[in-house]
Design a protein around this motif. Structure first.
Motif, PDB file in Angstrom:
ATOM      1  N   ASN A  25      -3.922  66.772 -43.253  1.00  9.09           N
ATOM      2  CA  ASN A  25      -4.042  68.014 -44.723  1.00  9.09           C
ATOM      3  C   ASN A  25      -4.585  67.016 -45.328  1.00  9.09           C
ATOM      4  OD1 ASN A  25      -2.301  69.748 -42.945  1.00  9.09           O
ATOM      5  ND2 ASN A  25      -0.935  68.517 -43.765  1.00  9.09           N
ATOM      6  N   ARG A  47      -7.453  69.263 -41.426  1.00  4.00           N
ATOM      7  CA  ARG A  47      -7.000  70.461 -41.420  1.00  4.00           C
ATOM      8  C   ARG A  47      -7.115  70.847 -43.141  1.00  4.00           C
ATOM      9  NH1 ARG A  47      -1.750  69.578 -38.773  1.00  4.00           N
ATOM     10  NH2 ARG A  47      -1.155  68.615 -39.623  1.00  4.00           N
ATOM     11  N   TYR A  48      -7.530  72.359 -43.556  1.00  7.32           N
ATOM     12  CA  TYR A  48      -7.732  72.103 -44.796  1.00  7.32           C
ATOM     13  C   TYR A  48      -6.901  74.568 -45.087  1.00  7.32           C
ATOM     14  CZ  TYR A  48     -12.430  72.726 -42.844  1.00  7.32           C
ATOM     15  OH  TYR A  48     -13.337  73.056 -42.950  1.00  7.32           O
ATOM     16  N   PRO A  49      -6.735  74.540 -45.958  1.00 13.06           N
ATOM     17  CA  PRO A  49      -6.953  76.477 -45.949  1.00 13.06           C
ATOM     18  C   PRO A  49      -8.288  76.835 -46.463  1.00 13.06           C
ATOM     19  CG  PRO A  49      -6.235  75.672 -48.493  1.00 13.06           C
ATOM     20  CD  PRO A  49      -6.667  73.740 -47.269  1.00 13.06           C
ATOM     21  N   SER A  50      -8.798  77.767 -45.879  1.00 17.81           N
ATOM     22  CA  SER A  50     -10.063  78.586 -45.803  1.00 17.81           C
ATOM     23  C   SER A  50      -9.648  78.970 -47.178  1.00 17.81           C
ATOM     24  CB  SER A  50     -10.215  79.645 -44.984  1.00 17.81           C
ATOM     25  OG  SER A  50     -10.744  80.774 -45.511  1.00 17.81           O
ATOM     26  N   ASP A  55      -3.588  81.887 -45.941  1.00 17.86           N
ATOM     27  CA  ASP A  55      -2.510  82.137 -45.159  1.00 17.86           C
ATOM     28  C   ASP A  55      -3.379  81.410 -44.003  1.00 17.86           C
ATOM     29  OD1 ASP A  55      -0.924  82.705 -46.977  1.00 17.86           O
ATOM     30  OD2 ASP A  55      -0.181  84.831 -46.149  1.00 17.86           O
ATOM     31  N   THR A  57      -5.367  78.810 -41.698  1.00 18.69           N
ATOM     32  CA  THR A  57      -6.065  77.230 -41.258  1.00 18.69           C
ATOM     33  C   THR A  57      -7.235  76.648 -41.134  1.00 18.69           C
ATOM     34  OG1 THR A  57      -3.004  76.677 -42.381  1.00 18.69           O
ATOM     35  CG2 THR A  57      -4.745  75.089 -41.359  1.00 18.69           C
ATOM     36  N   TYR A  59     -10.006  74.078 -39.361  1.00 18.85           N
ATOM     37  CA  TYR A  59      -9.485  71.896 -38.941  1.00 18.85           C
ATOM     38  C   TYR A  59     -11.003  72.334 -37.204  1.00 18.85           C
ATOM     39  CZ  TYR A  59      -7.445  74.164 -35.114  1.00 18.85           C
ATOM     40  OH  TYR A  59      -7.724  75.446 -33.821  1.00 18.85           O
TER      41      TYR A  59
END
Length: 103
Positions: A25, A47-50, A55, A57, A59
């Motif tokens: 992350n 992985r990272y938040p949009s 809500d 993720t 990747y």
């Protein structure tokens, strides 16, 4: 004799453990740590938040060098968010276009 050697090679190859790819992350890592992970492991799922859809993720697989991309792909500059910057420079495998192939 050659059939035995071939059989041995096939059995040996099947018995080797599969190489798992690590997942990280990025918001919890500094940019230098992300780049160090890619240099050490050659490839990782980041992985990272949009930034646009809460809500969600995002990747992808990122690599240390184009040689870790599949045939017909090359490493293209991409950016992921990190703990210390919004744009940490990494390489992402992208298809090579027909123009780049000289066609």
């Amino acid at each position: 004799m050659t059939k035995r050697i071939l059989l041995f090679i096939c059995l040996f190859a099947v018995s080797l453990p599969a190489q798992a790819i690590s997942r990280y992350n990025t918001p919890s890592l500094t940019c230098s740590r992300i780049q160090n992970i890619l240099q050490t492991e050659n490839a990782a799922i980041l992985r990272y938040p949009s930034p646009r859809i809460s809500d969600l993720t995002l990747y992808d697989i990122y690599v240390s060098h184009s040689r870790y991309c599949d045939f017909g792909e090359r490493g293209a500059t991409a950016y992921v968010p990190a703990k210390d910057t919004r744009q940490c420079k990494v390489l992402e495998c992208k298809p090579v276009s027909d123009q780049e192939n000289g066609r």
